[in-house]
Design an enzyme around this catalytic site. Structure first.
Site, mmCIF file in Angstrom:
data_model
loop_
_atom_site.group_PDB
_atom_site.id
_atom_site.type_symbol
_atom_site.label_atom_id
_atom_site.label_comp_id
_atom_site.label_asym_id
_atom_site.label_seq_id
_atom_site.Cartn_x
_atom_site.Cartn_y
_atom_site.Cartn_z
ATOM 1 N N SER A 271 0.811 -1.231 0.000
ATOM 2 C CA SER A 271 0.000 0.000 0.000
ATOM 3 C C SER A 271 0.837 1.270 0.000
ATOM 4 C CB SER A 271 -0.902 0.041 1.239
ATOM 5 O OG SER A 271 -1.764 -1.046 1.251
ATOM 6 N N THR B 166 -1.346 1.600 4.547
ATOM 7 C CA THR B 166 -0.941 3.001 4.426
ATOM 8 C C THR B 166 -0.350 3.434 5.754
ATOM 9 O OG1 THR B 166 -2.602 3.603 2.820
ATOM 10 C CG2 THR B 166 -1.915 5.355 4.323
ATOM 11 N N THR C 17 1.257 6.796 0.969
ATOM 12 C CA THR C 17 0.450 5.684 0.463
ATOM 13 C C THR C 17 0.518 5.579 -1.055
ATOM 14 O OG1 THR C 17 -1.783 4.737 0.519
ATOM 15 C CG2 THR C 17 -1.650 7.096 0.194
ATOM 16 N N ARG D 157 -6.950 9.213 -9.531
ATOM 17 C CA ARG D 157 -7.606 9.328 -8.223
ATOM 18 C C ARG D 157 -6.593 9.706 -7.130
ATOM 19 N NH1 ARG D 157 -7.127 6.841 -2.918
ATOM 20 N NH2 ARG D 157 -9.162 6.842 -1.945
ATOM 21 N N THR E 254 -6.348 6.259 8.086
ATOM 22 C CA THR E 254 -6.137 5.219 7.078
ATOM 23 C C THR E 254 -7.508 4.666 6.705
ATOM 24 O OG1 THR E 254 -5.010 3.133 6.577
ATOM 25 C CG2 THR E 254 -5.800 3.404 8.829
ATOM 26 N N GLY E 255 -7.582 4.034 5.551
ATOM 27 C CA GLY E 255 -8.854 3.465 5.120
ATOM 28 C C GLY E 255 -9.388 4.156 3.885
HETATM 29 C C1 SD4 Z 1 -6.507 6.263 0.406
HETATM 30 N N1 SD4 Z 1 -6.453 6.321 2.803
HETATM 31 O O1 SD4 Z 1 -5.846 6.493 -0.592
HETATM 32 C C2 SD4 Z 1 -5.795 5.773 1.641
HETATM 33 C C3 SD4 Z 1 -5.753 4.274 1.598
HETATM 34 C C4 SD4 Z 1 -5.340 3.603 2.863
HETATM 35 O O2 SD4 Z 1 -4.546 1.767 3.952
HETATM 36 O O3 SD4 Z 1 -5.305 4.167 3.926
HETATM 37 N N2 SD4 Z 1 -5.007 2.346 2.826
HETATM 38 O O4 SD4 Z 1 -7.728 6.367 0.432
#
Ligand code: SD4
Length: 328
Positions: free
Chosen positions: A87, A189, A207, A217, A240-241
């Site tokens: 990631s 991330t 990330t 994106r 994160t997420g």
């Molecule tokens: C995103 N927040 O690009 C990041 C992805 C992420 O663990 O946190 N992955 O949306």
């Protein structure tokens, strides 16, 4: 308190407004509870997920009396350079066209911020973000411009798509419905927050974003207030997420502002997750996790689903902690 100050304070609180200590020109400050130092609690460093090596590396800098910002950069570089982390940086999973694009930012104790978004071919995105902060009059560089700037600063371009991540992309192309993965497994991330020996805070987030995202994106991670926010008077937070949900609620800024109003880091993280879920009552298919620290060196963390964890290095202790979560 003289009459003018009293009227000003009363008027502000009547409007339900809360203003930070430095925000009022005449020096009138509304109280907030998080400014007390507690030297027993720092230095410290925390990071999202199981970033054991990264926080141990950051800790080495803090232990020697180094700055929180140096610790953040060195710690995040560990994950960026590790091809096993899918990631972040080298070996990060590509977008749906098979191209790896990176997002990263840093923020220091003086409120300075630097960021790169949609950058290709450079492993150490967090270091480029720091260069944007330190060496340019800007705060955010995107795409080709970010890459060209990185090369001008001595970074070596290289292909970020490893054999392993290429194979994962090829397999995904065959079986997927050709849409980005937003499920709860896509993680690692790194968002990192550090407090140095003087109690000063910095943060970083880096990330490759959502696996198999649309080309172009950009997520929350490199955006000030969403993936990261640091206010050295109050505290810091990182996310994160699923970035889209963090962006829509400006999550990290929200957490820091809630701490400014007196919430503990834990309460502030829980409120920020609740803010997302209040608007997403019917959805359970995505994960967001927050970590936060206040000026006293108190820590909080919370996520939507079980499975989120964060790594803590404090007083020589390096441990992985699983915080509470919203969907029981
Ligand atoms: C995103 N927040 O690009 C990041 C992805 C992420 O663990 O946190 N992955 O949306």
């Amino acid at each position: 308190m003289n009459r003018r100050k009293f009227i000003q304070n009363t008027a502000l609180s009547g409007l339900g407004l809360t203003v930070g200590a430095s925000a009022l020109a005449n020096g009138v400050a509304l109280p907030h509870s998080n400014t007390e130092f507690n030297p027993d609690n720092y230095p410290l460093v925390i990071a999202t997920w199981e970033a054991e090596r990264a926080v141990a590396t950051a800790w080495k800098t803090l232990e020697k009396g180094g700055s929180a910002l140096d610790a953040i950069e060195k710690g995040c570089n560990v994950e960026e350079e590790d091809p096993a982390n899918s990631s972040v940086g080298l070996g990060g999973l590509p977008d749906r066209e098979g191209i790896v694009t990176l997002d990263a930012c840093v923020m220091d104790d003086k409120g300075n911020y630097g960021s790169v978004v949609f950058m290709q071919n450079i492993v150490q995105a967090i270091s480029v973000a720091r260069k944007v902060m330190d060496e340019t009059p800007h705060v955010l560089l995107a795409g080709k411009g970010a890459e060209e700037f990185a090369v001008s600063q001595g970074f070596k371009p290289q292909n970020l798509l490893t054999e392993k991540s290429k194979k994962a992309w090829e397999e995904w192309k065959i079986k997927s419905e050709y849409k980005p993965i937003i499920n709860i497994e896509n993680h690692d991330t790194i968002g990192m927050l550090a407090m140095d020996k003087d109690g000063n805070l910095s943060g970083g987030c880096t990330t490759s974003g959502l696996a198999f995202k649309m080309h172009g994106r950009v997520g929350d991670s490199p955006i000030i207030g969403s993936g990261l926010f640091v206010d050295n008077e109050v505290g810091a937070a990182t996310a994160t997420g699923l970035g889209e949900e963090v962006l829509k609620t400006v999550g990290s800024f929200l957490i820091v502002e809630l701490m400014r109003q007196g919430r503990s880091p834990q309460q502030a993280c829980e409120d920020a997750i609740a803010r997302i879920m209040d608007k997403q009552k019917d959805r359970k298919d995505f994960q967001v996790g927050y970590i936060a620290v206040n000026k006293k060196g108190e820590i909080g963390a919370y996520s939507i689903h079980e499975g989120f964890s964060y790594q803590l290095y404090q007083k020589g202790k390096n441990e992985n902690i699983k915080p509470g979560f919203y969907l029981k």
